[in-house]
Write a protein that holds these residues in place. Structure first.
Motif, short mmCIF file in Angstrom:
data_model
loop_
_atom_site.label_atom_id
_atom_site.label_comp_id
_atom_site.label_asym_id
_atom_site.label_seq_id
_atom_site.Cartn_x
_atom_site.Cartn_y
_atom_site.Cartn_z
N GLU A 33 0.87 -1.18 0.00
CA GLU A 33 0.00 0.00 0.00
C GLU A 33 0.90 1.23 0.00
O GLU A 33 1.63 1.46 0.97
CB GLU A 33 -0.90 0.01 1.24
CG GLU A 33 -1.78 1.25 1.33
CD GLU A 33 -2.62 1.29 2.60
OE1 GLU A 33 -2.65 2.36 3.25
OE2 GLU A 33 -3.20 0.25 2.96
N TRP A 34 0.88 1.98 -1.09
CA TRP A 34 1.69 3.20 -1.18
C TRP A 34 0.83 4.40 -0.76
O TRP A 34 -0.37 4.45 -0.99
CB TRP A 34 2.17 3.41 -2.62
CG TRP A 34 3.24 2.43 -3.03
CD1 TRP A 34 3.06 1.19 -3.53
CD2 TRP A 34 4.66 2.64 -2.96
NE1 TRP A 34 4.25 0.59 -3.79
CE2 TRP A 34 5.26 1.46 -3.45
CE3 TRP A 34 5.48 3.69 -2.55
CZ2 TRP A 34 6.64 1.30 -3.54
CZ3 TRP A 34 6.85 3.54 -2.64
CH2 TRP A 34 7.43 2.37 -3.12
N GLN A 35 1.50 5.35 -0.11
CA GLN A 35 0.82 6.56 0.33
C GLN A 35 1.61 7.79 -0.12
O GLN A 35 2.85 7.77 -0.21
CB GLN A 35 0.68 6.58 1.86
CG GLN A 35 -0.25 5.51 2.40
CD GLN A 35 -0.42 5.63 3.91
OE1 GLN A 35 0.37 6.30 4.59
NE2 GLN A 35 -1.46 4.99 4.43
N ARG A 36 0.89 8.87 -0.38
CA ARG A 36 1.49 10.17 -0.71
C ARG A 36 0.93 11.20 0.26
O ARG A 36 -0.28 11.38 0.33
CB ARG A 36 1.19 10.56 -2.15
CG ARG A 36 1.70 11.96 -2.53
CD ARG A 36 1.47 12.24 -4.01
NE ARG A 36 1.86 13.58 -4.37
CZ ARG A 36 1.06 14.64 -4.34
NH1 ARG A 36 -0.22 14.47 -4.01
NH2 ARG A 36 1.51 15.83 -4.66
N ASP A 37 1.83 11.82 1.01
CA ASP A 37 1.43 12.80 2.04
C ASP A 37 0.39 12.22 2.99
O ASP A 37 -0.57 12.89 3.40
CB ASP A 37 0.91 14.09 1.39
CG ASP A 37 1.98 14.80 0.57
OD1 ASP A 37 3.18 14.61 0.88
OD2 ASP A 37 1.62 15.50 -0.39
N GLY A 38 0.51 10.92 3.31
CA GLY A 38 -0.39 10.27 4.26
C GLY A 38 -1.67 9.73 3.68
O GLY A 38 -2.48 9.14 4.39
N THR A 39 -1.87 9.94 2.38
CA THR A 39 -3.09 9.47 1.71
C THR A 39 -2.76 8.28 0.82
O THR A 39 -1.80 8.31 0.04
CB THR A 39 -3.71 10.59 0.87
OG1 THR A 39 -4.03 11.69 1.72
CG2 THR A 39 -4.99 10.10 0.19
N THR A 40 -3.56 7.22 0.94
CA THR A 40 -3.32 6.00 0.17
C THR A 40 -3.53 6.25 -1.32
O THR A 40 -4.51 6.88 -1.73
CB THR A 40 -4.26 4.88 0.64
OG1 THR A 40 -3.97 4.58 2.00
CG2 THR A 40 -4.08 3.61 -0.19
N ILE A 41 -2.59 5.73 -2.12
CA ILE A 41 -2.71 5.77 -3.59
C ILE A 41 -3.39 4.48 -4.00
O ILE A 41 -2.79 3.40 -3.94
CB ILE A 41 -1.34 5.92 -4.25
CG1 ILE A 41 -0.60 7.16 -3.69
CG2 ILE A 41 -1.47 6.01 -5.76
CD1 ILE A 41 0.85 7.24 -4.09
N SER A 42 -4.64 4.55 -4.36
CA SER A 42 -5.46 3.35 -4.54
C SER A 42 -4.93 2.39 -5.60
O SER A 42 -5.11 1.18 -5.51
CB SER A 42 -6.91 3.74 -4.85
OG SER A 42 -6.96 4.49 -6.07
N TYR A 64 6.73 1.84 -7.43
CA TYR A 64 5.75 2.91 -7.75
C TYR A 64 6.47 3.99 -8.54
O TYR A 64 7.59 4.43 -8.18
CB TYR A 64 5.15 3.51 -6.48
CG TYR A 64 4.21 4.65 -6.77
CD1 TYR A 64 2.98 4.42 -7.37
CD2 TYR A 64 4.58 5.96 -6.48
CE1 TYR A 64 2.12 5.47 -7.67
CE2 TYR A 64 3.72 7.01 -6.77
CZ TYR A 64 2.50 6.75 -7.37
OH TYR A 64 1.66 7.81 -7.68
#
Length: 199
Positions: A181-190, A197
């Motif tokens: 599960e990758w995240q950007r600025d704390g938000t998951t990249i679905s 990535y």
């Protein structure tokens, strides 16, 4: 004194040509005519010796106490399968006044004498309890499995500063059975579900 399932060994000084008769609670024990008698029941034991000349002597009575064997059960206060650095508390349940010795894979765990133990490593755990009478019991084994963490470390191929219109590929550990599960600025990249990535 003896615990259930064990025995007390009684001995007499029997001279050559003498005979022995063992008694329990003043009753003759059939077949007990040796110098040694193994007592497996509680009671008052004595031996009657008859010498070759016909002289008879009776020993003092020795009282054998047969204490009940303690019973211990081992349980876990949570899941026994978890990821490091987790732990699970193992609880030994038995009667009052007991002492405890904990074992992992057959080796005693030094310094652990309480009725509960926090397991942080994989292994087969047992506990041996000793009651106030010195009688012991060993629990069934309880298996604990601690899985290593996945190693979530991002490895960039080069500088992390680049111009608009270009990209960089980020990667992390790739292992059988892993999910990502990758995240950007704390938000998951679905859409990011693999070990790499492209940013």
């Amino acid at each position: 004194s003896a615990s259930e399932g064990s025995a007390a060994v009684l001995r007499s000084n029997l001279a050559i040509g003498s005979t022995a008769i063992w008694q329990r609670d003043a009753r003759t024990i059939i077949g007990a005519t040796d110098t040694v008698y193994t007592a497996i029941e509680a009671g008052g034991y004595r031996v009657i010796i008859t010498t070759a000349r016909g002289c008879v002597d009776t020993s003092a009575t020795f009282v054998v106490n047969a204490f009940p064997k303690p019973s211990v059960s081992l349980s876990a206060a949570g899941p026994v399968l978890f990821c490091e650095p987790g732990r699970v508390t193992l609880n030994a349940s038995t009667g009052p006044g007991a002492t405890f010795a904990w074992y992992r894979n057959g080796t005693v765990i030094a310094g652990e004498g309480a009725s509960a133990y926090d397991a942080t490593a994989s292994g087969s755990y047992r506990v041996i309890v000793t009651d106030l009478n010195g009688c012991t019991d060993t629990s069934d084994a309880l298996a604990v499995t601690v899985n290593p963490r996945g190693g979530a470390i991002i490895t960039p191929p080069g500088p992390l500063a680049f111009c608009d219109g270009t990209t960089t590929i980020l990667s992390t550990a790739n292992g059988a059975g892993f999910t990502y599960e990758w995240q950007r600025d704390g938000t998951t990249i679905s859409s990011a579900k693999t070990a790499t990535y492209t940013a």
